[in-house]
Design a protein around this motif. Structure first.
Motif, PDB file in Angstrom:
ATOM      1  N   THR A  49       0.802  -1.218   0.000  1.00 60.96           N
ATOM      2  CA  THR A  49       0.000   0.000   0.000  1.00 60.96           C
ATOM      3  C   THR A  49       0.839   1.274   0.000  1.00 60.96           C
ATOM      4  O   THR A  49       0.280   2.356  -0.089  1.00 60.96           O
ATOM      5  N   GLU A  50       2.153   1.143   0.121  1.00 59.59           N
ATOM      6  CA  GLU A  50       3.025   2.306   0.116  1.00 59.59           C
ATOM      7  C   GLU A  50       4.147   2.107  -0.882  1.00 59.59           C
ATOM      8  O   GLU A  50       4.675   1.008  -1.023  1.00 59.59           O
ATOM      9  N   ALA A  51       4.509   3.179  -1.548  1.00 63.48           N
ATOM     10  CA  ALA A  51       5.613   3.130  -2.508  1.00 63.48           C
ATOM     11  C   ALA A  51       6.898   3.540  -1.794  1.00 63.48           C
ATOM     12  O   ALA A  51       6.943   4.558  -1.100  1.00 63.48           O
ATOM     13  N   GLN A  52       7.939   2.751  -1.977  1.00 58.82           N
ATOM     14  CA  GLN A  52       9.231   3.080  -1.374  1.00 58.82           C
ATOM     15  C   GLN A  52       9.875   4.266  -2.077  1.00 58.82           C
ATOM     16  O   GLN A  52      10.728   4.930  -1.511  1.00 58.82           O
ATOM     17  N   CYS A  53       9.477   4.536  -3.312  1.00 56.40           N
ATOM     18  CA  CYS A  53      10.097   5.610  -4.090  1.00 56.40           C
ATOM     19  C   CYS A  53       9.387   6.955  -3.938  1.00 56.40           C
ATOM     20  O   CYS A  53       9.717   7.904  -4.643  1.00 56.40           O
ATOM     21  N   GLU A  66      15.484  -5.217  -8.062  1.00 48.18           N
ATOM     22  CA  GLU A  66      14.216  -4.791  -7.471  1.00 48.18           C
ATOM     23  C   GLU A  66      13.684  -3.635  -8.306  1.00 48.18           C
ATOM     24  O   GLU A  66      14.410  -2.696  -8.602  1.00 48.18           O
ATOM     25  N   GLN A  67      12.420  -3.747  -8.690  1.00 47.83           N
ATOM     26  CA  GLN A  67      11.816  -2.690  -9.499  1.00 47.83           C
ATOM     27  C   GLN A  67      10.431  -2.375  -8.951  1.00 47.83           C
ATOM     28  O   GLN A  67       9.633  -3.280  -8.715  1.00 47.83           O
ATOM     29  N   GLU A  68      10.185  -1.089  -8.771  1.00 49.82           N
ATOM     30  CA  GLU A  68       8.898  -0.639  -8.255  1.00 49.82           C
ATOM     31  C   GLU A  68       8.255   0.296  -9.272  1.00 49.82           C
ATOM     32  O   GLU A  68       8.886   1.243  -9.744  1.00 49.82           O
ATOM     33  N   SER A  69       7.013   0.012  -9.607  1.00 48.62           N
ATOM     34  CA  SER A  69       6.229   0.877 -10.494  1.00 48.62           C
ATOM     35  C   SER A  69       5.153   1.539  -9.653  1.00 48.62           C
ATOM     36  O   SER A  69       4.423   0.857  -8.926  1.00 48.62           O
ATOM     37  N   ALA A  70       5.067   2.852  -9.749  1.00 45.33           N
ATOM     38  CA  ALA A  70       4.099   3.587  -8.941  1.00 45.33           C
ATOM     39  C   ALA A  70       3.427   4.675  -9.767  1.00 45.33           C
ATOM     40  O   ALA A  70       4.043   5.249 -10.662  1.00 45.33           O
ATOM     41  N   ALA A  71       2.171   4.926  -9.449  1.00 44.73           N
ATOM     42  CA  ALA A  71       1.414   6.004 -10.091  1.00 44.73           C
ATOM     43  C   ALA A  71       0.936   6.951  -8.999  1.00 44.73           C
ATOM     44  O   ALA A  71       0.454   6.515  -7.949  1.00 44.73           O
ATOM     45  N   THR A  74      -3.460  22.928 -11.160  1.00 39.48           N
ATOM     46  CA  THR A  74      -3.421  21.878 -12.173  1.00 39.48           C
ATOM     47  C   THR A  74      -3.245  20.514 -11.498  1.00 39.48           C
ATOM     48  O   THR A  74      -2.465  20.374 -10.562  1.00 39.48           O
ATOM     49  N   ILE A  75      -3.964  19.528 -12.007  1.00 43.43           N
ATOM     50  CA  ILE A  75      -3.815  18.162 -11.527  1.00 43.43           C
ATOM     51  C   ILE A  75      -3.124  17.357 -12.618  1.00 43.43           C
ATOM     52  O   ILE A  75      -3.559  17.346 -13.770  1.00 43.43           O
ATOM     53  N   ILE A  76      -2.017  16.724 -12.237  1.00 40.77           N
ATOM     54  CA  ILE A  76      -1.287  15.870 -13.167  1.00 40.77           C
ATOM     55  C   ILE A  76      -1.095  14.501 -12.523  1.00 40.77           C
ATOM     56  O   ILE A  76      -1.314  14.334 -11.320  1.00 40.77           O
ATOM     57  N   TYR A  77      -0.689  13.564 -13.337  1.00 37.27           N
ATOM     58  CA  TYR A  77      -0.398  12.216 -12.848  1.00 37.27           C
ATOM     59  C   TYR A  77       1.049  11.893 -13.170  1.00 37.27           C
ATOM     60  O   TYR A  77       1.582  12.328 -14.191  1.00 37.27           O
ATOM     61  N   ILE A  78       1.657  11.137 -12.290  1.00 39.35           N
ATOM     62  CA  ILE A  78       3.059  10.748 -12.465  1.00 39.35           C
ATOM     63  C   ILE A  78       3.119   9.228 -12.516  1.00 39.35           C
ATOM     64  O   ILE A  78       2.539   8.547 -11.673  1.00 39.35           O
ATOM     65  N   SER A  79       3.814   8.728 -13.506  1.00 40.28           N
ATOM     66  CA  SER A  79       4.090   7.300 -13.618  1.00 40.28           C
ATOM     67  C   SER A  79       5.597   7.143 -13.477  1.00 40.28           C
ATOM     68  O   SER A  79       6.360   7.678 -14.281  1.00 40.28           O
ATOM     69  N   ALA A  80       6.019   6.413 -12.450  1.00 40.83           N
ATOM     70  CA  ALA A  80       7.449   6.282 -12.168  1.00 40.83           C
ATOM     71  C   ALA A  80       7.819   4.822 -11.971  1.00 40.83           C
ATOM     72  O   ALA A  80       7.081   4.062 -11.346  1.00 40.83           O
ATOM     73  N   VAL A  81       8.974   4.456 -12.518  1.00 41.34           N
ATOM     74  CA  VAL A  81       9.533   3.117 -12.323  1.00 41.34           C
ATOM     75  C   VAL A  81      10.930   3.301 -11.741  1.00 41.34           C
ATOM     76  O   VAL A  81      11.794   3.894 -12.382  1.00 41.34           O
ATOM     77  N   TYR A  82      11.119   2.822 -10.519  1.00 40.93           N
ATOM     78  CA  TYR A  82      12.388   2.960  -9.796  1.00 40.93           C
ATOM     79  C   TYR A  82      13.032   1.590  -9.701  1.00 40.93           C
ATOM     80  O   TYR A  82      12.413   0.625  -9.274  1.00 40.93           O
ATOM     81  N   ARG A  83      14.298   1.510 -10.098  1.00 38.66           N
ATOM     82  CA  ARG A  83      14.998   0.221 -10.176  1.00 38.66           C
ATOM     83  C   ARG A  83      16.281   0.248  -9.357  1.00 38.66           C
ATOM     84  O   ARG A  83      17.018   1.229  -9.366  1.00 38.66           O
ATOM     85  N   THR A  84      16.543  -0.850  -8.665  1.00 37.18           N
ATOM     86  CA  THR A  84      17.783  -1.045  -7.928  1.00 37.18           C
ATOM     87  C   THR A  84      18.402  -2.357  -8.393  1.00 37.18           C
ATOM     88  O   THR A  84      17.745  -3.394  -8.342  1.00 37.18           O
ATOM     89  N   VAL A 100      14.103   4.398 -14.011  1.00 40.16           N
ATOM     90  CA  VAL A 100      14.292   3.975 -15.399  1.00 40.16           C
ATOM     91  C   VAL A 100      13.215   4.606 -16.268  1.00 40.16           C
ATOM     92  O   VAL A 100      13.337   4.652 -17.486  1.00 40.16           O
ATOM     93  N   SER A 101      12.177   5.118 -15.629  1.00 43.79           N
ATOM     94  CA  SER A 101      11.112   5.829 -16.318  1.00 43.79           C
ATOM     95  C   SER A 101      10.489   6.823 -15.354  1.00 43.79           C
ATOM     96  O   SER A 101      10.231   6.489 -14.193  1.00 43.79           O
ATOM     97  N   PHE A 102      10.270   8.046 -15.822  1.00 44.63           N
ATOM     98  CA  PHE A 102       9.601   9.071 -15.019  1.00 44.63           C
ATOM     99  C   PHE A 102       8.772   9.906 -15.977  1.00 44.63           C
ATOM    100  O   PHE A 102       9.321  10.615 -16.809  1.00 44.63           O
ATOM    101  N   GLN A 103       7.460   9.783 -15.887  1.00 42.67           N
ATOM    102  CA  GLN A 103       6.562  10.431 -16.852  1.00 42.67           C
ATOM    103  C   GLN A 103       5.506  11.268 -16.148  1.00 42.67           C
ATOM    104  O   GLN A 103       4.952  10.846 -15.149  1.00 42.67           O
ATOM    105  N   LEU A 104       5.241  12.432 -16.713  1.00 42.87           N
ATOM    106  CA  LEU A 104       4.096  13.229 -16.306  1.00 42.87           C
ATOM    107  C   LEU A 104       2.985  12.916 -17.287  1.00 42.87           C
ATOM    108  O   LEU A 104       3.185  12.969 -18.493  1.00 42.87           O
ATOM    109  N   VAL A 105       1.824  12.571 -16.766  1.00 44.05           N
ATOM    110  CA  VAL A 105       0.694  12.191 -17.606  1.00 44.05           C
ATOM    111  C   VAL A 105      -0.365  13.267 -17.479  1.00 44.05           C
ATOM    112  O   VAL A 105      -0.832  13.560 -16.384  1.00 44.05           O
ATOM    113  N   LEU A 106      -0.732  13.848 -18.602  1.00 43.36           N
ATOM    114  CA  LEU A 106      -1.725  14.934 -18.619  1.00 43.36           C
ATOM    115  C   LEU A 106      -3.020  14.438 -19.253  1.00 43.36           C
ATOM    116  O   LEU A 106      -3.005  13.597 -20.144  1.00 43.36           O
ATOM    117  N   GLY A 107      -4.124  14.973 -18.821  1.00 34.86           N
ATOM    118  CA  GLY A 107      -5.403  14.689 -19.461  1.00 34.86           C
ATOM    119  C   GLY A 107      -5.934  13.284 -19.250  1.00 34.86           C
ATOM    120  O   GLY A 107      -6.501  12.701 -20.151  1.00 34.86           O
TER     121      GLY A 107
END
Length: 146
Positions: free
Chosen positions: A33-37, A105-110, A119-129, A137-144
């Motif tokens: 239920t919690e993202a480490q990143c 170890e890879q964590e994907s979080a939104a 403004t409300i935006i969404y973030i999609s992030a993938v953090y890898r160790t 390895v991925s960091f995206q701002l998602v609009l709309g």
């Protein structure tokens, strides 16, 4: 006695061949239920808002850092001057794999973020160790998002 010895040697051989990938691709579906990143996401958004591209590049995984500059420049241009007032976790999944290349170890979080201008935006992030280091390895701002 020979049959028993052959059977035990065969079983031992099979176990040693499969033991290397016994924990490969374990998907954590135990109620995460919690993202480490989350802290790294907050820092990345702050650095982008402050137009600190060098600090943002340091947050990227060494395997993608050399290709990340153009994308981070676009994110910096969008975020520049706007602070994140609220960051809400929308979903998270964690994968851990071990093998001959080491542990990954890879964590994907939104996340949903409310910016200082409303403004409300969404973030999609993938953090890898892994053996190469740690970072996004991925960091995206998602609009709309509808």
């Amino acid at each position: 006695m020979k049959k028993l010895l052959c059977l035990l040697l065969t079983a031992a051989l099979l176990l040693t061949l499969t033991a290397c990938n016994f924990t490969s691709n374990f998907h954590d579906n135990l109620g995460v239920t919690e993202a480490q990143c989350t802290g790294q996401v907050e820092e990345m958004l702050q650095e982008l808002a402050e137009a600190d591209l060098a600090a943002a590049l340091e947050k990227m995984h060494p395997g993608v850092a050399d290709r990340a500059e153009n994308g981070l420049e676009q994110l910096r241009d969008y975020m520049e001057g706007r602070k994140v007032l609220k960051l809400n976790l929308q979903g998270v999944s964690r994968n851990t794999s071990s093998g001959s290349a080491g542990k990954v170890e890879q964590e994907s979080a939104a996340f949903q973020a409310v910016l200082s201008d409303g403004t409300i935006i969404y973030i999609s992030a993938v953090y890898r160790t892994d053996n190469d280091g740690a970072g996004f390895v991925s960091f995206q701002l998602v609009l709309g998002v509808v």
